[in-house]
Motif scaffolding. Structure first.
Motif, short mmCIF file in Angstrom:
data_model
loop_
_atom_site.label_atom_id
_atom_site.label_comp_id
_atom_site.label_asym_id
_atom_site.label_seq_id
_atom_site.Cartn_x
_atom_site.Cartn_y
_atom_site.Cartn_z
N MET A 1 0.82 -1.19 0.00
CA MET A 1 0.00 0.00 0.00
C MET A 1 0.86 1.26 0.00
O MET A 1 0.48 2.25 -0.58
N LYS A 2 2.01 1.23 0.66
CA LYS A 2 2.90 2.38 0.67
C LYS A 2 3.39 2.70 -0.73
O LYS A 2 3.65 3.84 -1.07
N LYS A 3 3.48 1.67 -1.52
CA LYS A 3 3.99 1.82 -2.86
C LYS A 3 3.08 2.72 -3.70
O LYS A 3 3.53 3.53 -4.49
N PHE A 4 1.75 2.57 -3.53
CA PHE A 4 0.79 3.35 -4.31
C PHE A 4 0.28 4.59 -3.59
O PHE A 4 -0.47 5.38 -4.15
N GLY A 5 0.64 4.80 -2.35
CA GLY A 5 0.17 5.95 -1.57
C GLY A 5 0.60 7.27 -2.18
O GLY A 5 -0.19 8.22 -2.28
N LYS A 6 1.84 7.37 -2.59
CA LYS A 6 2.32 8.61 -3.21
C LYS A 6 1.64 8.86 -4.55
O LYS A 6 1.35 9.99 -4.91
N LEU A 7 1.38 7.78 -5.27
CA LEU A 7 0.70 7.91 -6.55
C LEU A 7 -0.72 8.43 -6.36
O LEU A 7 -1.18 9.32 -7.09
N TRP A 8 -1.44 7.88 -5.36
CA TRP A 8 -2.80 8.35 -5.07
C TRP A 8 -2.79 9.81 -4.61
O TRP A 8 -3.68 10.59 -4.97
N LEU A 9 -1.84 10.17 -3.80
CA LEU A 9 -1.72 11.56 -3.34
C LEU A 9 -1.45 12.50 -4.50
O LEU A 9 -2.05 13.58 -4.60
N LEU A 10 -0.58 12.11 -5.41
CA LEU A 10 -0.28 12.91 -6.58
C LEU A 10 -1.49 13.02 -7.50
O LEU A 10 -1.81 14.11 -8.00
N LEU A 11 -2.21 11.93 -7.67
CA LEU A 11 -3.42 11.94 -8.49
C LEU A 11 -4.49 12.83 -7.87
O LEU A 11 -5.15 13.61 -8.57
N ALA A 12 -4.67 12.79 -6.57
CA ALA A 12 -5.65 13.62 -5.88
C ALA A 12 -5.28 15.10 -5.98
O ALA A 12 -6.16 15.96 -6.10
N PHE B 1 -3.98 16.63 -8.42
CA PHE B 1 -4.34 17.16 -9.73
C PHE B 1 -5.83 16.99 -10.04
O PHE B 1 -6.42 17.83 -10.70
N ALA B 2 -6.43 15.93 -9.59
CA ALA B 2 -7.83 15.65 -9.93
C ALA B 2 -8.81 16.41 -9.03
O ALA B 2 -9.90 16.79 -9.48
N LEU B 3 -8.46 16.61 -7.79
CA LEU B 3 -9.37 17.29 -6.85
C LEU B 3 -9.71 18.71 -7.28
O LEU B 3 -10.90 19.07 -7.28
N PRO B 4 -8.76 19.56 -7.67
CA PRO B 4 -9.14 20.91 -8.13
C PRO B 4 -10.04 20.89 -9.37
O PRO B 4 -10.96 21.70 -9.49
N VAL B 5 -9.80 19.97 -10.27
CA VAL B 5 -10.64 19.87 -11.46
C VAL B 5 -12.05 19.46 -11.06
O VAL B 5 -13.05 20.00 -11.56
N GLY B 6 -12.17 18.51 -10.16
CA GLY B 6 -13.48 18.07 -9.69
C GLY B 6 -14.23 19.18 -8.97
O GLY B 6 -15.44 19.36 -9.15
N ILE B 7 -13.55 19.95 -8.14
CA ILE B 7 -14.18 21.06 -7.42
C ILE B 7 -14.63 22.14 -8.41
O ILE B 7 -15.72 22.69 -8.29
N ALA B 8 -13.81 22.43 -9.40
CA ALA B 8 -14.18 23.43 -10.41
C ALA B 8 -15.41 22.98 -11.19
O ALA B 8 -16.33 23.78 -11.44
N GLN B 9 -15.46 21.70 -11.56
CA GLN B 9 -16.62 21.18 -12.27
C GLN B 9 -17.86 21.26 -11.40
O GLN B 9 -18.95 21.62 -11.87
N LEU B 10 -17.75 20.95 -10.14
CA LEU B 10 -18.88 21.03 -9.21
C LEU B 10 -19.38 22.47 -9.07
O LEU B 10 -20.59 22.72 -9.10
#
Length: 177
Positions: free
Chosen positions: A1-12, A14-23
């Motif tokens: 899980m530690k292996k993908f934790g940084k990837l999920w954080l990096l994805l969030a 970039f994706a979270l601001p786009v999702g908030i803007a769309q909302l």
């Protein structure tokens, strides 16, 4: 899980601001900024009679009885073309009347009333503001903006500043007049 934790954080990140803007856009929480002070007419009215090459015009339909709002509009028609400074030859005030008789001379001082054609007067009367607004027409004859009349003295002065501000901006960027 530690292996993908940084990837999920990096994805969030970039994706979270786009999702908030769309909302925000879908829920209509954001209202786009506007720079004009007047109300744009949609669609703009077009009248060939108003077209004056190289001249922007302020139009006002003179009512039968002139109150404080009317007196303020007449004041603006006299003062704003002078207040634009070096571009005053590109701006004119046009006072439209249905009949020339019965108007007080002291109110019309410095203005030349013009018998507007009946279709133009009917078009302006049919707009949301009718004769209770100052209209801005471009050199091609498009009546594109309305400024509803104010009734008290501070609001009348503020309205004149708003019209002047919009007009100066249009004169600066205009390629048609």
């Amino acid at each position: 899980m530690k292996k993908f934790g940084k990837l999920w954080l990096l994805l969030a990140a970039f994706a979270l601001p786009v999702g908030i803007a769309q909302l925000m856009l879908t829920m209509h929480w954001y209202q786009g900024g506007v720079t004009n002070r007047g109300i744009l007419l949609d669609p703009p009215l077009h009248e060939d009679w108003v077209a004056r090459p190289g001249r922007w015009q302020l139009l006002y339909v003179l009512p039968d009885h002139c109150d404080t709002a009317c007196a303020g509009a007449l004041f603006h028609l006299r003062q704003i073309p002078q207040a634009v400074g070096a571009d005053q030859d590109r701006v004119a005030g046009l006072l439209l009347v249905s009949e020339l008789a019965g108007q007080a001379d002291e109110l019309l001082q410095g203005l030349q009333p013009s018998m507007g054609p009946a279709p133009l007067l009917k078009q302006l009367q049919a707009t949301e503001y009718g004769a209770q607004a100052i209209y801005l027409a471009d050199p091609l004859g498009n009546i594109l903006m309305a400024y509803p009349l104010a009734t008290d003295q501070p609001a009348i002065l503020a309205q004149g500043k708003d019209v002047l501000r919009d007009l100066k901006r249009l004169l600066k960027v205009s390629k048609i007049g």
